[in-house]
Motif scaffolding. Sequence first.
Motif, PDB file in Angstrom:
ATOM      1  N   ALA A   1       0.722  -1.347  -0.012  1.00 48.35           N
ATOM      2  CA  ALA A   1      -0.209   0.092   0.425  1.00 48.35           C
ATOM      3  C   ALA A   1       1.397   1.144  -0.230  1.00 48.35           C
ATOM      4  O   ALA A   1       1.838   1.648   0.435  1.00 48.35           O
ATOM      5  CB  ALA A   1      -0.839   0.183   1.131  1.00 48.35           C
ATOM      6  N   VAL A   2       0.655   2.258  -0.872  1.00 47.63           N
ATOM      7  CA  VAL A   2       1.579   3.216  -0.840  1.00 47.63           C
ATOM      8  C   VAL A   2       0.961   4.380  -1.117  1.00 47.63           C
ATOM      9  O   VAL A   2      -0.670   4.741  -1.694  1.00 47.63           O
ATOM     10  CB  VAL A   2       2.178   3.287  -1.750  1.00 47.63           C
ATOM     11  CG1 VAL A   2       3.189   2.333  -1.743  1.00 47.63           C
ATOM     12  CG2 VAL A   2       1.872   3.054  -3.353  1.00 47.63           C
ATOM     13  N   LYS A   3       0.857   5.513  -0.484  1.00 43.61           N
ATOM     14  CA  LYS A   3       0.595   6.856  -0.377  1.00 43.61           C
ATOM     15  C   LYS A   3       0.834   7.851  -1.860  1.00 43.61           C
ATOM     16  O   LYS A   3       2.022   7.546  -1.616  1.00 43.61           O
ATOM     17  CB  LYS A   3       0.086   7.610   0.801  1.00 43.61           C
ATOM     18  CG  LYS A   3      -0.218   8.207   1.237  1.00 43.61           C
ATOM     19  CD  LYS A   3      -0.645   8.494   2.793  1.00 43.61           C
ATOM     20  CE  LYS A   3      -2.093   9.587   2.731  1.00 43.61           C
ATOM     21  NZ  LYS A   3      -2.447  10.885   3.680  1.00 43.61           N
TER      22      LYS A   3
ATOM     23  N   ASN B   1       4.561   8.235  -1.210  1.00 48.54           N
ATOM     24  CA  ASN B   1       5.715   8.218  -0.101  1.00 48.54           C
ATOM     25  C   ASN B   1       7.279   8.399   0.199  1.00 48.54           C
ATOM     26  O   ASN B   1       7.013   6.769   0.368  1.00 48.54           O
ATOM     27  CB  ASN B   1       4.194   7.825   1.099  1.00 48.54           C
ATOM     28  CG  ASN B   1       4.942   8.453   2.605  1.00 48.54           C
ATOM     29  OD1 ASN B   1       5.558   8.661   3.342  1.00 48.54           O
ATOM     30  ND2 ASN B   1       4.189   6.732   3.537  1.00 48.54           N
TER      31      ASN B   1
ATOM     32  N   ASP C   1       8.005   4.790   1.769  1.00 40.58           N
ATOM     33  CA  ASP C   1       6.235   3.610   1.156  1.00 40.58           C
ATOM     34  C   ASP C   1       7.892   2.865   0.457  1.00 40.58           C
ATOM     35  O   ASP C   1       7.557   1.718   0.261  1.00 40.58           O
ATOM     36  CB  ASP C   1       5.367   4.042   0.839  1.00 40.58           C
ATOM     37  CG  ASP C   1       4.271   4.640   1.674  1.00 40.58           C
ATOM     38  OD1 ASP C   1       4.288   4.166   2.847  1.00 40.58           O
ATOM     39  OD2 ASP C   1       3.178   5.074   0.860  1.00 40.58           O
TER      40      ASP C   1
ATOM     41  N   LEU D   1      -1.412  -0.442  -4.450  1.00 38.14           N
ATOM     42  CA  LEU D   1      -1.808   0.279  -3.939  1.00 38.14           C
ATOM     43  C   LEU D   1      -2.303   1.373  -3.431  1.00 38.14           C
ATOM     44  O   LEU D   1      -1.802   1.473  -2.397  1.00 38.14           O
ATOM     45  CB  LEU D   1      -2.734  -1.249  -3.255  1.00 38.14           C
ATOM     46  CG  LEU D   1      -4.712  -0.694  -2.888  1.00 38.14           C
ATOM     47  CD1 LEU D   1      -5.647  -0.450  -4.119  1.00 38.14           C
ATOM     48  CD2 LEU D   1      -5.148  -1.427  -1.761  1.00 38.14           C
ATOM     49  N   SER D   2      -3.019   2.533  -4.153  1.00 39.44           N
ATOM     50  CA  SER D   2      -2.852   3.509  -3.751  1.00 39.44           C
ATOM     51  C   SER D   2      -4.312   3.982  -3.329  1.00 39.44           C
ATOM     52  O   SER D   2      -5.123   3.696  -4.688  1.00 39.44           O
ATOM     53  CB  SER D   2      -1.976   3.925  -4.105  1.00 39.44           C
ATOM     54  OG  SER D   2      -2.052   5.412  -3.637  1.00 39.44           O
ATOM     55  N   MET D   3      -4.369   4.814  -2.307  1.00 36.48           N
ATOM     56  CA  MET D   3      -5.959   5.948  -2.919  1.00 36.48           C
ATOM     57  C   MET D   3      -5.788   7.275  -2.593  1.00 36.48           C
ATOM     58  O   MET D   3      -5.141   7.389  -1.855  1.00 36.48           O
ATOM     59  CB  MET D   3      -6.656   5.381  -1.555  1.00 36.48           C
ATOM     60  CG  MET D   3      -8.189   6.001  -0.956  1.00 36.48           C
ATOM     61  SD  MET D   3      -9.057   5.265   0.054  1.00 36.48           S
ATOM     62  CE  MET D   3      -9.853   6.521   1.052  1.00 36.48           C
TER      63      MET D   3
ATOM     64  N   CYS E   1       3.171  -2.358   4.843  1.00 40.13           N
ATOM     65  CA  CYS E   1       2.734  -0.982   4.837  1.00 40.13           C
ATOM     66  C   CYS E   1       4.180  -0.103   4.836  1.00 40.13           C
ATOM     67  O   CYS E   1       4.813  -0.534   5.618  1.00 40.13           O
ATOM     68  CB  CYS E   1       1.971  -0.876   5.450  1.00 40.13           C
ATOM     69  SG  CYS E   1       0.749  -1.315   5.289  1.00 40.13           S
ATOM     70  N   GLY E   2       4.392   1.396   4.544  1.00 38.66           N
ATOM     71  CA  GLY E   2       5.069   2.105   5.087  1.00 38.66           C
ATOM     72  C   GLY E   2       4.785   2.578   6.942  1.00 38.66           C
ATOM     73  O   GLY E   2       3.725   2.763   6.843  1.00 38.66           O
TER      74      GLY E   2
ATOM     75  N   ARG F   1       4.565   5.668   8.133  1.00 41.60           N
ATOM     76  CA  ARG F   1       3.339   6.378   8.005  1.00 41.60           C
ATOM     77  C   ARG F   1       4.060   7.260   7.068  1.00 41.60           C
ATOM     78  O   ARG F   1       4.764   6.740   6.950  1.00 41.60           O
ATOM     79  CB  ARG F   1       3.289   6.864   9.741  1.00 41.60           C
ATOM     80  CG  ARG F   1       5.012   8.010   9.387  1.00 41.60           C
ATOM     81  CD  ARG F   1       5.779   8.340  11.326  1.00 41.60           C
ATOM     82  NE  ARG F   1       6.801   8.485  11.772  1.00 41.60           N
ATOM     83  CZ  ARG F   1       7.215   9.343  11.417  1.00 41.60           C
ATOM     84  NH1 ARG F   1       7.118  10.607  11.220  1.00 41.60           N
ATOM     85  NH2 ARG F   1       8.506   9.139  11.694  1.00 41.60           N
ATOM     86  N   ALA F   2       2.529   7.946   7.281  1.00 45.58           N
ATOM     87  CA  ALA F   2       3.105   8.788   5.201  1.00 45.58           C
ATOM     88  C   ALA F   2       3.321  10.284   6.190  1.00 45.58           C
ATOM     89  O   ALA F   2       2.984  10.760   7.211  1.00 45.58           O
ATOM     90  CB  ALA F   2       1.487   8.972   4.742  1.00 45.58           C
TER      91      ALA F   2
ATOM     92  N   THR G   1       0.387   9.565  10.715  1.00 47.48           N
ATOM     93  CA  THR G   1      -0.355   9.197  11.769  1.00 47.48           C
ATOM     94  C   THR G   1       0.068   7.792  12.302  1.00 47.48           C
ATOM     95  O   THR G   1      -0.011   7.115  13.158  1.00 47.48           O
ATOM     96  CB  THR G   1      -1.871   8.389  11.646  1.00 47.48           C
ATOM     97  OG1 THR G   1      -2.155   7.442  10.792  1.00 47.48           O
ATOM     98  CG2 THR G   1      -2.552  10.393  11.126  1.00 47.48           C
ATOM     99  N   GLY G   2       0.375   6.897  10.763  1.00 49.15           N
ATOM    100  CA  GLY G   2       1.039   5.833  11.200  1.00 49.15           C
ATOM    101  C   GLY G   2      -0.214   4.566  11.429  1.00 49.15           C
ATOM    102  O   GLY G   2       0.084   3.408  12.199  1.00 49.15           O
ATOM    103  N   GLN G   3      -1.788   5.055  11.214  1.00 54.65           N
ATOM    104  CA  GLN G   3      -2.764   4.348  11.703  1.00 54.65           C
ATOM    105  C   GLN G   3      -3.232   3.147  10.692  1.00 54.65           C
ATOM    106  O   GLN G   3      -3.943   2.739  11.014  1.00 54.65           O
ATOM    107  CB  GLN G   3      -4.069   5.346  12.157  1.00 54.65           C
ATOM    108  CG  GLN G   3      -3.778   5.763  13.437  1.00 54.65           C
ATOM    109  CD  GLN G   3      -3.956   6.847  14.033  1.00 54.65           C
ATOM    110  OE1 GLN G   3      -3.962   7.255  15.102  1.00 54.65           O
ATOM    111  NE2 GLN G   3      -5.452   7.088  13.447  1.00 54.65           N
ATOM    112  N   VAL G   4      -3.239   3.126   9.624  1.00 54.34           N
ATOM    113  CA  VAL G   4      -3.992   2.903   8.457  1.00 54.34           C
ATOM    114  C   VAL G   4      -2.976   1.363   8.393  1.00 54.34           C
ATOM    115  O   VAL G   4      -4.493   0.443   8.095  1.00 54.34           O
ATOM    116  CB  VAL G   4      -3.773   3.798   6.733  1.00 54.34           C
ATOM    117  CG1 VAL G   4      -4.106   2.957   5.720  1.00 54.34           C
ATOM    118  CG2 VAL G   4      -4.109   5.466   6.911  1.00 54.34           C
TER     119      VAL G   4
END
Lengths: 267, 335
Positions: free
Chosen positions: A6-8, A35, A38, A59-61, A116-117, A119-120, A125-128
């Motif tokens: 997952a990348v942002k 990010n 990531d 995957l990115s949103m 996942c990374g 955090r972004a 947040t590092g929560q996703v």
Amino acid sequence: MRILVAVKYVPDTDEIQIDETTGTMVREGIPGIINPLDLYAVEEGLRLKERWGGEIVVLSMGPPKAEEALREALSMGADRAVLLTDRRFAGSDTWATAHTLSKAVRKLGYFDLILCGERATDGETGQVGPELGAMLDLPVITYVSQIEDLHPPHGGKRGWICCRRLTEEGYQRIGAPLPALLTVVKEINEPRLPTFQGKSRARRAEIQRLSLEDLALSAQETGLRGSPTRVVEIFYPSLVRDTVVVAEPPEKSVERIVDFLQKHELI
Amino acid sequence: MDRGVWIIAEQWNGKLKRVSFELLARAQRLADKLGDHLSAVLLGYHIKRAAQELIYHGADVVYLVEHPRLFQFDPDPYANCLERLIREERPEIIVAAATTTGRTLMPILAARLHTGLTADCTDLDIEEGTGLLLQTRPAIGGNVMVTIKTPNHRPQMATVRPRSYKPSPRDSSRSGEVIVKDYPDELFASRFKLLGLERPREETVNIEDTEVVVAVGKGIGKPENLKWIRELAELLDGAIGASRAVVDLGWLPYPHQVGLSGKTVSPRLYLACGISGAIQHLAGMRGSELVIAINKDPRAQIFKVADLGVIGDLTEILPRLIQRLQRLKSKGEKG
Ligand SMILES: Cc1cc2nc3c(=O)[nH]c(=O)nc-3n(C[C@H](O)[C@H](O)[C@H](O)COP(=O)(O)OP(=O)(O)OC[C@H]3O[C@@H](n4cnc5c(N)ncnc54)[C@H](O)[C@@H]3O)c2cc1C
Ligand SMILES: Nc1ncnc2c1ncn2[C@@H]1O[C@H](COP(=O)(O)O)[C@@H](O)[C@H]1O
């Protein structure tokens, strides 16, 4: 092994300018990048693929421009890219982001590992990552600094992964069955630079786009409407420091520092 | 009784971490404003004494879950027990520490409970009238602050950084209730295997939880000169931080890195030695209470966030500073 990363798509911090007089951030026209944290997740995925074979899906949103982040991952060697883009995704908080991502992961099929990374660099947040893992009911291992060992699923036997995670107390060694979700820290590897070939392949690659309908989501469960949290105020922190800068001979400088430390009872 | 304000206490080897008392102090203000109870949740094994300690430090109620599987943090039994407890008791607000444990556990809970979670809050308050939790946190490298609410989902959850608040004082005359929760075995089942812990190479590596950070940048010149940084850190009873440049050169390992792709610290004193102050570095340290910067370049950006900026050469200043501090220390020790 099928691995999802997952990348942002985030604003490039190198380009963020601070207005000297107001102390505020100039945000207009800041280009976006993948990010930076990531890249370590992408790199780790690629290394696992080199060792075990398989496929890396990124995957990115985000907005349509988030394609750029995906192309960066493709140019490093990812096989396929999927972009979740829809105006109704806008304003998602971490819960809504993770929820939307989780629907996409389910749609895209089985993955042995999700990376996942940590955090972004924008939301920070590092929560996703952990939220996504929990929504998919996967074991979540955070702050991974090394994958020590991995056994892919074999002949009906579940796979297994063993990691080192960076904690306050030291490196914790922890194992979990696959499929699992990991968030990785910078220490894990040194991301490769895209090759020329990779870049041209990435330019031509087709990026799969998925919308709200494609994910069979309702508008109530994503975007701003689907977000439990609301931002109610944005403000710029005032620069409260009364900076004193001195240029004096070393002996005098040392006195200054010692005085400062004493004044603030630090020695 | 109202549903109340909770903190998630953290312990290590049965001993409460300081951050637990910081959380109590913070949450006390919220509970007072709401006219509500303050509760602490404590998970571990053989930790009854610690439960009492939480009461001495301000908790009205302690929910205690003890099990061998809770001795160390394991995401599965921890999340299972907390989820069960939250569903049973339905707190309004939960505040946890933004440690590697809190930052793992809380998002898992937020996902399972379908509620909001705000990371790394620097300020928590109660909104007049609505009684909602106002969660303020920095974003984009500390360049903006945002205030966030969770209007319709419960509990309202936030993490806060260690060292961002004074711990609550101990008062052994306080009394409170320890509620022991016995849960069925299946809640303690885990998919994970904990295989042990390796201590970090440098003892002073926990840079997020210390009063003083002595941080070093490329301006230190060569790795041999790090001896000054180590001595300074020892004299000031602090930990060693580093810029990414120093970590990338391999002079210090990654756990020391401060900044956008490293740790965020907010110690009482940040002493930056030979750090230029790139925006990515500032992102990790601008929340420090006091900043001293030593740099030979008068235009270095680090001076913009410093309380005391010293223009000068580290190789001349640091040895003298160390000598001076050593002398002060030995004088102090003699009386
Ligand atoms: C995506 C991304 C993420 C990043 N994340 C981070 C991060 O997490 N943390 C981080 O720190 N950086 C990060 N960076 C890198 C950052 O942009 C800078 O490159 C880095 O902080 C510079 O480190 P430095 O200040 O030690 O080195 P330099 O910029 O080389 O500065 C050295 C300083 O030392 C001074 N100096 C030299 N000799 C002496 C002497 N004898 N006495 C006194 N002063 C002297 C010089 O004047 C100079 O100001 C990131 C960059 C990117 C693009
Ligand atoms: N919009 C997004 N699309 C894809 N992945 C994301 C998105 N937001 C966050 N992530 C992933 O979750 C990690 C943590 O992000 P955050 O919780 O925003 O700090 C990132 O490093 C990504 O791996």
